[in-house]
Design an enzyme around this catalytic site. Structure first.
Site, PDB file in Angstrom:
ATOM      1  N   ASP B 195      60.410  63.863  24.618  1.00 17.74           N
ATOM      2  CA  ASP B 195      61.567  63.250  23.964  1.00 17.74           C
ATOM      3  C   ASP B 195      60.983  62.372  22.860  1.00 17.74           C
ATOM      4  OD1 ASP B 195      63.414  61.393  23.138  1.00 17.74           O
ATOM      5  OD2 ASP B 195      64.057  60.793  25.146  1.00 17.74           O
ATOM      6  N   GLN B 198      62.121  58.295  19.663  1.00 17.17           N
ATOM      7  CA  GLN B 198      61.570  57.043  19.136  1.00 17.17           C
ATOM      8  C   GLN B 198      60.209  57.248  18.455  1.00 17.17           C
ATOM      9  OE1 GLN B 198      63.191  54.280  18.955  1.00 17.17           O
ATOM     10  NE2 GLN B 198      64.896  54.882  20.269  1.00 17.17           N
ATOM     11  N   LYS B 221      67.751  58.760  14.006  1.00 19.18           N
ATOM     12  CA  LYS B 221      66.668  57.786  14.164  1.00 19.18           C
ATOM     13  C   LYS B 221      65.580  57.965  13.104  1.00 19.18           C
ATOM     14  CE  LYS B 221      67.063  56.449  18.990  1.00 19.18           C
ATOM     15  NZ  LYS B 221      68.340  57.007  19.402  1.00 19.18           N
TER      16      LYS B 221
END
Lengths: 316, 403
Positions: B195, B198, B221
């Protein structure tokens, strides 16, 4: 406690703004949860506290610290104040509805629902044709029917259990303002209706004598004459010929009435009536006694109706 | 060019567009968008608002070309060997759900995830436990938030089908040693999904060099539009899986009884796509590469250092994650004893228009396991300035003094 205060304040503000409506909904939800012994899960109180402190901290850290430390206590204080003011608000609403004044009958203190004090306005009698004694104050407390002989007053519906005593003058603004309501009231509820005409302008004092003579000659036409005088333009009330025309139009012998009005006995009787009117300690027109309760100033129709028929007069 | 020189490209940071200067420290939730991305999207809506791949007119041809370019751009951004390995999704969550639902997991298969995963990388697997009877193993982090490598080695020794970790944690900014994780996992025959929601905004990700099997990221993001995301998957794996969502644009043809699916990636992109978003996403990737990840990391470290050092002595403040800001990218997450995290965030907003995130940041499982109610997360990015980080510290100190 904060939720309750906020819910009330924001509900009122929410009437005018959608943003406040959303907050009000959160506050109400919070109140509902608190009164059902559950924690407020909207975070509403936290949110509002943070917003208040966030604004305050930039102005004064000390004040923000004090607010933070005493938030709950302050919320309680505001809650109690809100409760007390709500009680006063309800009382004021009730009094305004029943007496036309937030502070109770004949109290001319400021009333938010009648900001101009219109319902307590009176035409002063102090410098009129028949000035009332100077020792009578305008506090309303001295108004009474004790020792007042009503036998001299024009009256109708004598068989009624309710008594309605109306002191006014043909040329007084506030008497003229309230007269149509009183006429309607007398027609609808048929109380025993006394009318004490008390002139406050020198130039119209002759109308009292005319009225005395007309009443003695034809009581029914006396009430029609009153209707005509109150409907007449105020400037023409001083005009003797205009009055003459009114009397003639009512089918009365105007010359005969005028002759009667000029007689010394008439003046004496009228002065006796004035004396009885003054015995009520009234201080301005209109002054009304309904079953003994005095009401000073032009009240809304409902106030008189409530005095006669009770709070739910409109159901009758 | 200094990183904060790029501020001019971000309309909300431009004082001319905003009478109330905003200090945006919530990039871990969603980054701001430069005007280049906004303009790319506007161009779609104003100049060629048509379908891609379906119609034959000139507008459709332009959209098809730009969609291909965006896919190519994203493949370059991630270092994928071919553009077909890029599947456009709505976000990271959808990308992970795609793998969870499309990969052929069998009863008894084990999936291993970390102990501070975003709900996006937890709930899809919990659903598979219920629906397909898989085993879900959790590997908790060490006490300072760092990765427990020995624990990992032990955890995969029992036979794991898939390892799925957050590359960089949205909770504390800690980046995992993914190269080692992938090597160890592959050695044990496990597939690896990352994932990278970030990680992608702040470090160069090269899927080929990493040899990762699946990787998910969100457009919002990495300066891209919200509602866009990417699933990278090795072609062989994607080709072998059955589509998760089906319908329009996923099939070459159909009869009343059956259908013939399109190849990867189309078979995973059901329905009309967010063309404007995807085109904007391609532009965002281009923009980010122009800024450069070294510069981004340098600025993030500088800002995180200011925030960390400025609050190090604050009474009752607990930092979540390692003390060294260099290990936390741009993320500074903390809680203060006795003070609700939402209150701090709201006050920062009221006091100085400082936007931070408060609560449990979609990592409820970690907070519940550790008995912590919530935290405040300030996440800085290259468009933030030192002055902004200092203002954050200054206002936080003020709040601490008052509360």
């Amino acid at each position: 406690m904060f939720c309750i205060v906020a819910a009330v304040v924001l509900s009122i503000l929410g009437i005018f703004s959608a943003a406040n409506r959303r907050l009000a909904k959160e506050a109400l939800d919070c109140v509902f949860r608190r009164i059902t012994f559950r924690p407020c899960n909207t975070g509403f109180d936290e949110k509002m506290k943070a917003k208040i402190l966030g604004k305050m901290i930039n102005r004064s850290e000390g004040t923000a610290r004090f607010l933070n430390k005493n938030f709950e206590v302050l919320a309680w204080i505001f809650f109690v104040l809100m409760l007390v003011s709500s009680v006063f608000l309800v009382r004021s609403l009730y009094l305004f509805y029943t007496t036309g004044s937030c502070n109770g009958a004949n109290d001319a203190g400021f009333c938010v629902f009648d900001p101009t004090g219109e319902h307590n306005e009176t035409s002063s009698t102090a410098e009129g044709a028949c000035p009332v004694p100077a020792n009578i104050t305008d506090e309303g407390g001295g108004l009474t029917l004790n020792g007042v002989d009503l036998n001299l007053w024009p009256v109708k519906n004598t068989e009624s259990e309710d008594q309605f005593i109306f002191i006014g003058c043909y040329s007084c603004d506030y008497t003229r303002k309230v007269y149509p309501d009183i006429r309607r009231l007398v027609d609808e509820f048929q109380p025993e209706f006394f009318f004490g005409e008390y002139p406050t302008k020198l130039k119209t004092d002759y109308l009292s004598r005319i009225g005395y003579c007309v009443y003695n000659q034809d009581q029914e036409k006396y009430w029609h004459m009153n209707d005509a005088f109150f409907a007449q333009d105020i400037a023409f009330l001083e005009d003797v010929s205009a009055t003459h025309a009114i009397l003639t139009n009512l089918g009365l012998d105007a010359d005969d009435i005028e002759a009667c009005a000029a007689e010394p006995e008439t003046e004496e009787e009228v002065q006796n009536l004035f004396e009885e009117i003054r015995n009520t300690n009234f201080y301005g027109t209109p002054t009304i006694f309904i079953n003994g309760e005095p009401l000073v100033g032009p009240k809304p129709f409902r106030v008189y109706a409530i005095q006669l028929e009770g709070l739910f007069y409109w159901l009758k | 060019m200094a990183t904060h020189d790029y501020r001019i490209d971000f309309p909300i940071l431009n004082p001319q567009n905003n009478d109330k200067p905003i200090i945006y420290l919530d990039t871990a939730c969603q980054s701001l968008r430069p005007r280049q991305v906004i303009e790319a999207m506007n161009r779609y809506y104003t100049k060629f608002p048509a379908c891609s791949g379906r119609s034959n007119h000139q507008l459709a041809a332009t959209v098809t070309r730009l969609m291909d370019e965006a896919r190519q751009q994203m493949a370059r951004f991630l270092g994928a060997s071919r553009m077909e390995e890029i599947v456009f999704t709505r976000n990271t969550t959808e990308a992970i759900n795609l793998v969870a639902n499309a990969y052929d997991f069998q009863t008894g298969d084990t999936v291993l995830i970390g102990g501070k995963e975003h709900n996006s990388n937890l709930i899809p697997w919990q659903m598979l436990v219920k629906r397909r009877g898989i085993h879900l193993k959790i590997l908790p982090p060490l006490s300072d938030g760092s990765f427990d490598l020995p624990g990992f080695e032990q955890a995969i020794s029992g036979g794991v089908k898939l390892v799925s970790f957050g590359y960089t944690s949205n909770l504390d900014g800690v980046t995992l040693p993914v190269e080692q994780i992938i090597k160890l996992a592959h050695k044990r025959g496990a597939l690896v999904m990352l994932d990278a929601a970030q990680a992608a905004p702040q470090r160069k990700v090269n899927v080929r060099a990493l040899d990762v099997d699946f990787l998910a990221l969100s457009g919002h993001k990495i300066l891209g539009p919200s509602g866009t995301g990417v699933l990278y998957g090795k072609y062989k794996l994607l080709d072998a899986m059955n589509p998760f969502m089906v319908g329009g644009d996923t099939v070459a043809t159909s009869t009343y009884e059956t259908c013939e699916f399109l190849p990867v990636p189309e078979k995973y992109e059901a329905g009309l796509q967010d063309y404007a978003g995807v085109i904007g996403l391609g532009e965002a990737a281009r923009y980010l590469q122009a800024v450069g990840f070294d510069a981004i990391q340098k600025q993030e470290l500088l800002l995180n250092k200011i925030m960390t050092e400025g609050t190090i002595d604050m009474q009752g403040l607990h930092l979540i994650g390692p003390a060294d800001p260099a290990l936390r990218s741009g993320i500074f997450t903390f809680y203060i004893d006795g003070i609700d995290s939402h209150r701090i965030a709201l006050m920062l907003d009221q006091m100085a228009n400082i936007c931070v995130r408060s609560g449990q940041h979609c990592v409820h499982s970690w907070f519940n396991a550790n008995g912590i109610k919530g935290s405040v997360r300030a996440s800085a990015y290259f468009y933030n300035t030192e002055e902004e980080a200092e203002l954050f510290v200054e206002n936080l100190i003020k709040i601490r003094k008052v509360l």
